[in-house]
Design a protein around this motif. Structure first.
Motif, PDB file in Angstrom:
ATOM      1  N   TRP A  98      29.365 -32.514  18.112  1.00 28.30           N
ATOM      2  CA  TRP A  98      28.501 -33.643  17.785  1.00 28.30           C
ATOM      3  C   TRP A  98      28.757 -34.145  16.373  1.00 28.30           C
ATOM      4  CZ3 TRP A  98      25.518 -29.085  19.417  1.00 28.30           C
ATOM      5  CH2 TRP A  98      25.372 -28.135  18.401  1.00 28.30           C
ATOM      6  N   CYS A  99      28.368 -35.377  16.152  1.00 25.92           N
ATOM      7  CA  CYS A  99      28.277 -35.943  14.812  1.00 25.92           C
ATOM      8  C   CYS A  99      27.143 -36.964  14.839  1.00 25.92           C
ATOM      9  CB  CYS A  99      29.595 -36.564  14.345  1.00 25.92           C
ATOM     10  SG  CYS A  99      30.271 -37.811  15.447  1.00 25.92           S
ATOM     11  N   PHE A 100      26.636 -37.310  13.664  1.00 21.70           N
ATOM     12  CA  PHE A 100      25.461 -38.165  13.565  1.00 21.70           C
ATOM     13  C   PHE A 100      25.744 -39.319  12.596  1.00 21.70           C
ATOM     14  CE2 PHE A 100      24.113 -33.952  14.714  1.00 21.70           C
ATOM     15  CZ  PHE A 100      23.111 -34.151  15.663  1.00 21.70           C
ATOM     16  N   ARG A 101      25.106 -40.435  12.871  1.00 22.86           N
ATOM     17  CA  ARG A 101      25.202 -41.594  11.987  1.00 22.86           C
ATOM     18  C   ARG A 101      23.819 -42.204  11.859  1.00 22.86           C
ATOM     19  NH1 ARG A 101      29.374 -46.477  13.185  1.00 22.86           N
ATOM     20  NH2 ARG A 101      27.981 -46.730  14.977  1.00 22.86           N
ATOM     21  N   PHE A 102      23.352 -42.345  10.622  1.00 20.66           N
ATOM     22  CA  PHE A 102      22.036 -42.926  10.400  1.00 20.66           C
ATOM     23  C   PHE A 102      22.189 -44.365   9.956  1.00 20.66           C
ATOM     24  CE2 PHE A 102      18.132 -43.713   7.848  1.00 20.66           C
ATOM     25  CZ  PHE A 102      17.224 -43.603   8.893  1.00 20.66           C
ATOM     26  N   LEU A 103      21.614 -45.264  10.738  1.00 18.55           N
ATOM     27  CA  LEU A 103      21.662 -46.690  10.432  1.00 18.55           C
ATOM     28  C   LEU A 103      20.407 -47.043   9.646  1.00 18.55           C
ATOM     29  CD1 LEU A 103      22.759 -47.972  13.970  1.00 18.55           C
ATOM     30  CD2 LEU A 103      24.183 -47.080  12.114  1.00 18.55           C
ATOM     31  N   ARG A 104      20.572 -47.260   8.365  1.00 17.46           N
ATOM     32  CA  ARG A 104      19.407 -47.546   7.522  1.00 17.46           C
ATOM     33  C   ARG A 104      18.711 -48.830   7.964  1.00 17.46           C
ATOM     34  NH1 ARG A 104      22.850 -45.409   3.162  1.00 17.46           N
ATOM     35  NH2 ARG A 104      21.873 -43.521   2.303  1.00 17.46           N
ATOM     36  N   ASP A 105      19.478 -49.795   8.390  1.00 22.89           N
ATOM     37  CA  ASP A 105      18.901 -51.040   8.891  1.00 22.89           C
ATOM     38  C   ASP A 105      18.399 -50.805  10.311  1.00 22.89           C
ATOM     39  OD1 ASP A 105      18.141 -53.606   9.390  1.00 22.89           O
ATOM     40  OD2 ASP A 105      20.168 -54.420   9.571  1.00 22.89           O
ATOM     41  N   GLY A 106      17.136 -50.476  10.416  1.00 27.30           N
ATOM     42  CA  GLY A 106      16.553 -50.178  11.712  1.00 27.30           C
ATOM     43  C   GLY A 106      16.093 -48.741  11.839  1.00 27.30           C
ATOM     44  N   ALA A 107      16.485 -47.882  10.891  1.00 30.62           N
ATOM     45  CA  ALA A 107      16.075 -46.473  10.901  1.00 30.62           C
ATOM     46  C   ALA A 107      16.389 -45.815  12.245  1.00 30.62           C
ATOM     47  CB  ALA A 107      14.597 -46.328  10.565  1.00 30.62           C
ATOM     48  N   VAL A 108      17.650 -45.892  12.647  1.00 29.41           N
ATOM     49  CA  VAL A 108      18.099 -45.316  13.908  1.00 29.41           C
ATOM     50  C   VAL A 108      19.109 -44.210  13.624  1.00 29.41           C
ATOM     51  CG1 VAL A 108      19.352 -45.748  16.053  1.00 29.41           C
ATOM     52  CG2 VAL A 108      17.689 -47.415  15.225  1.00 29.41           C
ATOM     53  N   LEU A 109      18.883 -43.050  14.201  1.00 30.55           N
ATOM     54  CA  LEU A 109      19.812 -41.936  14.080  1.00 30.55           C
ATOM     55  C   LEU A 109      20.629 -41.860  15.363  1.00 30.55           C
ATOM     56  CD1 LEU A 109      20.792 -39.465  12.457  1.00 30.55           C
ATOM     57  CD2 LEU A 109      19.043 -38.117  13.649  1.00 30.55           C
ATOM     58  N   GLU A 110      21.936 -42.057  15.237  1.00 33.21           N
ATOM     59  CA  GLU A 110      22.819 -41.993  16.396  1.00 33.21           C
ATOM     60  C   GLU A 110      23.374 -40.582  16.561  1.00 33.21           C
ATOM     61  OE1 GLU A 110      24.658 -46.537  16.568  1.00 33.21           O
ATOM     62  OE2 GLU A 110      25.892 -44.881  15.804  1.00 33.21           O
ATOM     63  N   LEU A 111      23.366 -40.118  17.790  1.00 32.11           N
ATOM     64  CA  LEU A 111      24.031 -38.865  18.154  1.00 32.11           C
ATOM     65  C   LEU A 111      25.314 -39.236  18.894  1.00 32.11           C
ATOM     66  CD1 LEU A 111      24.351 -35.833  18.803  1.00 32.11           C
ATOM     67  CD2 LEU A 111      22.769 -36.175  20.720  1.00 32.11           C
ATOM     68  N   ARG A 112      26.429 -38.792  18.358  1.00 36.39           N
ATOM     69  CA  ARG A 112      27.720 -39.151  18.925  1.00 36.39           C
ATOM     70  C   ARG A 112      28.480 -37.882  19.322  1.00 36.39           C
ATOM     71  NH1 ARG A 112      28.744 -44.444  18.140  1.00 36.39           N
ATOM     72  NH2 ARG A 112      30.896 -44.109  18.765  1.00 36.39           N
ATOM     73  N   ALA A 113      29.229 -37.984  20.405  1.00 36.61           N
ATOM     74  CA  ALA A 113      30.067 -36.873  20.838  1.00 36.61           C
ATOM     75  C   ALA A 113      31.326 -36.814  19.984  1.00 36.61           C
ATOM     76  CB  ALA A 113      30.441 -37.043  22.301  1.00 36.61           C
TER      77      ALA A 113
END
Length: 325
Positions: free
Chosen positions: A26-41
């Motif tokens: 896994w890896c993660f990306r936090f989008l500050r614009d919208g406060a969304v935490l993405e979980l990526r394979a």
């Protein structure tokens, strides 16, 4: 919007989830614009021979997603996960909106203390059945995530143990699967003590001298100092997790259900060990299900009982798996 420190703490909790061979895919990306935490394979951590369809990869990432939800609740945040939000981006497994205030899963925060305490135990458990109250609590945990729990009956347990024994023997003869195992195991004190991924030798557990509990031999014919051998339980407590369908979304839901069950078991003082031996072979997986149940596809088998907790295994630093955008 959550501050960076809070997001880092949430991801740190997510990364201690279990995954096949502790590959941490896994890896993660936090989008500050919208406060969304993405979980990526992270498909570079996939296992081409052992998990060609990436089912186990999705299950491990689903477990990490559940930890995100628990950690967010612990931080006083509402987490709104959306599974597989972009069909054009198969690596994007989930997008989790984070906002201030309690979410709908107010029962998640009490599970947070179990996150650092849960470790896979590859040791023998007591020859003791789970109590009715324990079984009800574990089944309820799975059902809350939309997954069907099944404690096998006597005849079904015998079949499962035979299939798992068959899978163990097959694995020893399959070069591709042995390469997957070698890639994600750490033998030798210096390598095992500093490993941030994979299964270190101190977490292999003893060799199984007797008993029928499923126990994958991570040493794979390699000598491991002071490992020893012992008898495992003859009638292990197994819990199957399954769904009516067999899609990536079902795998992600199973991962979340698995982690909820594992955390619940940990809080209740139970030892746990996910096992997928027989499920990694398509022909054996078809035989694992109980034809009298509503579970069409079994995605995970959990061994649960009264016994020693497993040791901690390494995790990659948050800075290696989290990106702020």
């Amino acid at each position: 919007m959550p501050d960076d420190k809070t997001v880092q703490e949430i991801v740190a909790d997510a990364t201690v989830a279990p995954s096949m061979h502790n590959a941490q895919p896994w890896c993660f990306r936090f989008l500050r614009d919208g406060a969304v935490l993405e979980l990526r394979a992270d498909f570079s951590r996939a296992m081409p021979a052992s998990d060609p369809a990436h089912r186990a990869l999705h299950i491990g990432c689903g477990a990490a997603l559940f930890n995100v939800r628990v950690a967010a609740a612990h931080a006083g945040l509402a987490a709104r996960p959306t599974l597989l939000p972009d069909p054009a981006d198969p690596a994007l497994l989930a997008a989790v909106g984070l906002s201030q205030g309690p979410g709908k899963d107010e029962d998640l925060a009490p599970l947070h203390p179990a996150i650092p305490r849960r470790h896979t135990s590859r040791y023998p458990f007591a020859e003791q059945s789970l109590s009715t109250a324990e079984r009800v609590a574990l089944a309820d945990a799975a059902e809350r995530e939309g997954v069907i729990p099944l404690f096998p009956s006597a005849w079904h347990l015998e079949l499962l143990l035979d299939l798992m024994h068959d899978a163990e023997g097959r694995e020893n003869l399959h070069q591709g699967r042995r390469r997957d195992l070698a890639r994600w195991t750490r033998v030798g004190t210096s390598e095992a003590d500093t490993a941030t991924e994979g299964v270190p030798e101190h977490a292999f557990g003893p060799r199984k001298r007797d008993g029928r509990a499923p126990a994958r031999d991570f040493a794979d014919r390699r000598p491991v100092a002071d490992r020893g051998s012992t008898a495992f339980e003859s009638h292990p407590n197994l819990l199957l997790l399954g769904t009516p369908e067999d899609r990536p979304a079902d795998w992600l839901r199973t991962g979340q259900a698995m982690q909820r069950v594992l955390l619940r078991a940990t809080l209740d003082g139970l030892a746990t060990s996910p096992t997928s031996h027989a499920l990694e072979w398509s022909d054996l997986r078809e035989l694992v299900r109980d034809p009298t149940s509503s579970v069409a596809f079994v995605h995970m088998v959990l061994r649960i009982g009264h016994g020693p907790q497993g040791p901690r295994t390494g995790r990659r630093p948050v800075r290696e798996v989290l990106q702020f955008v």
